[in-house]
Scaffold this motif. Structure first.
Motif, PDB file in Angstrom:
ATOM      1  N   GLY A 120      13.002  -1.279  -5.752  1.00 17.14           N
ATOM      2  CA  GLY A 120      13.414  -0.337  -6.713  1.00 17.14           C
ATOM      3  C   GLY A 120      12.527  -0.121  -7.936  1.00 17.14           C
ATOM      4  N   ARG A 121      11.604  -1.208  -8.274  1.00 21.94           N
ATOM      5  CA  ARG A 121      10.657  -1.154  -9.387  1.00 21.94           C
ATOM      6  C   ARG A 121       9.414  -1.134  -8.916  1.00 21.94           C
ATOM      7  NH1 ARG A 121      10.720  -5.144 -12.808  1.00 21.94           N
ATOM      8  NH2 ARG A 121      11.155  -6.771 -11.228  1.00 21.94           N
ATOM      9  N   PHE A 122       8.976  -1.897  -7.820  1.00 19.89           N
ATOM     10  CA  PHE A 122       7.679  -2.059  -7.454  1.00 19.89           C
ATOM     11  C   PHE A 122       7.529  -1.079  -6.073  1.00 19.89           C
ATOM     12  CE2 PHE A 122       6.590  -6.519  -9.238  1.00 19.89           C
ATOM     13  CZ  PHE A 122       7.065  -6.193 -10.444  1.00 19.89           C
ATOM     14  N   THR A 123       6.092  -0.595  -5.936  1.00 25.83           N
ATOM     15  CA  THR A 123       6.046  -0.110  -4.582  1.00 25.83           C
ATOM     16  C   THR A 123       4.424  -0.610  -4.184  1.00 25.83           C
ATOM     17  OG1 THR A 123       6.991   1.906  -5.561  1.00 25.83           O
ATOM     18  CG2 THR A 123       5.510   2.341  -3.486  1.00 25.83           C
ATOM     19  N   ILE A 124       4.420  -0.992  -2.910  1.00 29.80           N
ATOM     20  CA  ILE A 124       3.212  -1.481  -2.316  1.00 29.80           C
ATOM     21  C   ILE A 124       3.008  -0.079  -1.403  1.00 29.80           C
ATOM     22  CG2 ILE A 124       3.993  -2.365  -0.222  1.00 29.80           C
ATOM     23  CD1 ILE A 124       2.139  -4.698  -0.528  1.00 29.80           C
ATOM     24  N   SER A 125       1.316   0.108  -1.463  1.00 25.91           N
ATOM     25  CA  SER A 125       0.679   1.092  -0.720  1.00 25.91           C
ATOM     26  C   SER A 125      -0.687   0.699  -0.182  1.00 25.91           C
ATOM     27  CB  SER A 125       0.691   2.366  -1.422  1.00 25.91           C
ATOM     28  OG  SER A 125      -0.058   2.278  -2.551  1.00 25.91           O
ATOM     29  N   ARG A 126      -1.086   1.422   0.786  1.00 25.92           N
ATOM     30  CA  ARG A 126      -2.433   0.970   1.391  1.00 25.92           C
ATOM     31  C   ARG A 126      -3.246   1.972   1.750  1.00 25.92           C
ATOM     32  NH1 ARG A 126      -1.932  -3.482   6.537  1.00 25.92           N
ATOM     33  NH2 ARG A 126      -4.047  -3.178   7.279  1.00 25.92           N
ATOM     34  N   ASP A 127      -4.561   2.006   1.560  1.00 23.62           N
ATOM     35  CA  ASP A 127      -5.610   2.719   1.797  1.00 23.62           C
ATOM     36  C   ASP A 127      -6.568   2.140   2.964  1.00 23.62           C
ATOM     37  OD1 ASP A 127      -7.882   4.345   2.209  1.00 23.62           O
ATOM     38  OD2 ASP A 127      -7.734   4.897   0.042  1.00 23.62           O
ATOM     39  N   ASN A 128      -6.198   2.294   4.295  1.00 24.19           N
ATOM     40  CA  ASN A 128      -6.690   1.774   5.430  1.00 24.19           C
ATOM     41  C   ASN A 128      -8.225   2.093   5.387  1.00 24.19           C
ATOM     42  OD1 ASN A 128      -4.341   0.592   6.418  1.00 24.19           O
ATOM     43  ND2 ASN A 128      -3.974   2.406   7.670  1.00 24.19           N
ATOM     44  N   ALA A 129      -8.889   3.119   5.036  1.00 21.11           N
ATOM     45  CA  ALA A 129     -10.230   3.474   5.052  1.00 21.11           C
ATOM     46  C   ALA A 129     -10.734   2.551   3.987  1.00 21.11           C
ATOM     47  CB  ALA A 129     -10.253   5.031   4.592  1.00 21.11           C
ATOM     48  N   LYS A 130     -10.300   2.094   2.929  1.00 20.07           N
ATOM     49  CA  LYS A 130     -10.870   1.415   2.038  1.00 20.07           C
ATOM     50  C   LYS A 130     -10.549   0.019   2.050  1.00 20.07           C
ATOM     51  CE  LYS A 130     -11.266   5.056  -1.329  1.00 20.07           C
ATOM     52  NZ  LYS A 130     -10.784   5.422  -2.902  1.00 20.07           N
ATOM     53  N   ASN A 131      -9.564  -0.695   3.291  1.00 20.12           N
ATOM     54  CA  ASN A 131      -9.115  -1.708   3.153  1.00 20.12           C
ATOM     55  C   ASN A 131      -8.678  -2.353   1.864  1.00 20.12           C
ATOM     56  OD1 ASN A 131      -9.829  -1.903   6.020  1.00 20.12           O
ATOM     57  ND2 ASN A 131     -11.865  -2.726   5.417  1.00 20.12           N
ATOM     58  N   THR A 132      -7.743  -1.300   1.152  1.00 19.21           N
ATOM     59  CA  THR A 132      -7.445  -1.836  -0.096  1.00 19.21           C
ATOM     60  C   THR A 132      -5.889  -1.544  -0.298  1.00 19.21           C
ATOM     61  OG1 THR A 132      -9.351  -1.119  -1.035  1.00 19.21           O
ATOM     62  CG2 THR A 132      -7.382  -1.126  -2.511  1.00 19.21           C
TER      63      THR A 132
END
Length: 122
Positions: A65-77
């Motif tokens: 509820g406080r942290f959010t993880i996300s991903r940019d596969n094109a940038k491996n980030t």
């Protein structure tokens, strides 16, 4: 060789926000999952959040509820958006990735970043 480069740590007041980034580079055939762990002084390293190559996420109860993880596969980030930060979030945050380095093997390995300090204090 695989390198994980973290950025975005720092000092923030309670209730504030920070965004961490982790970019993977080097010999990468496939990334299965990436995540964040943290380690406070005198404590063990614990999982904060993880995201798979399919986008499935998992969070520690203390950050839901406080942290959010996300991903940019094109940038491996990957990114970790941290909101409503508390003093107990103070720790060194480490990026982790499970990577298959080449097509010549099906074996995957765990890699770690050097860590970035997050301090929540008034």
């Amino acid at each position: 060789q695989v390198q994980l480069m973290e950025s975005g740590g720092g000092l923030v007041q309670p209730g504030g926000s920070l965004r961490l980034s982790c970019a993977a580079s080097g010999s990468i055939f496939s990334i299965y999952a990436m995540g964040w762990y943290r380690q406070a002084p005198g404590k063990q390293r614990d999982l904060v959040a993880v995201i798979t190559n399919r986008g499935t996420t998992n969070y520690a109860d203390s950050v839901k509820g406080r942290f959010t993880i996300s991903r940019d596969n094109a940038k491996n980030t990957i990114y970790l958006q941290m909101n409503s930060l508390k003093p107990e979030d103070t720790a060194v945050y480490y990026c982790n990735a499970r990577i298959r380095p080449t097509w010549q093997t099906t074996e995957a390995f765990d890699y770690w970043g050097q860590g970035t300090q997050v301090t929540v204090s008034s």
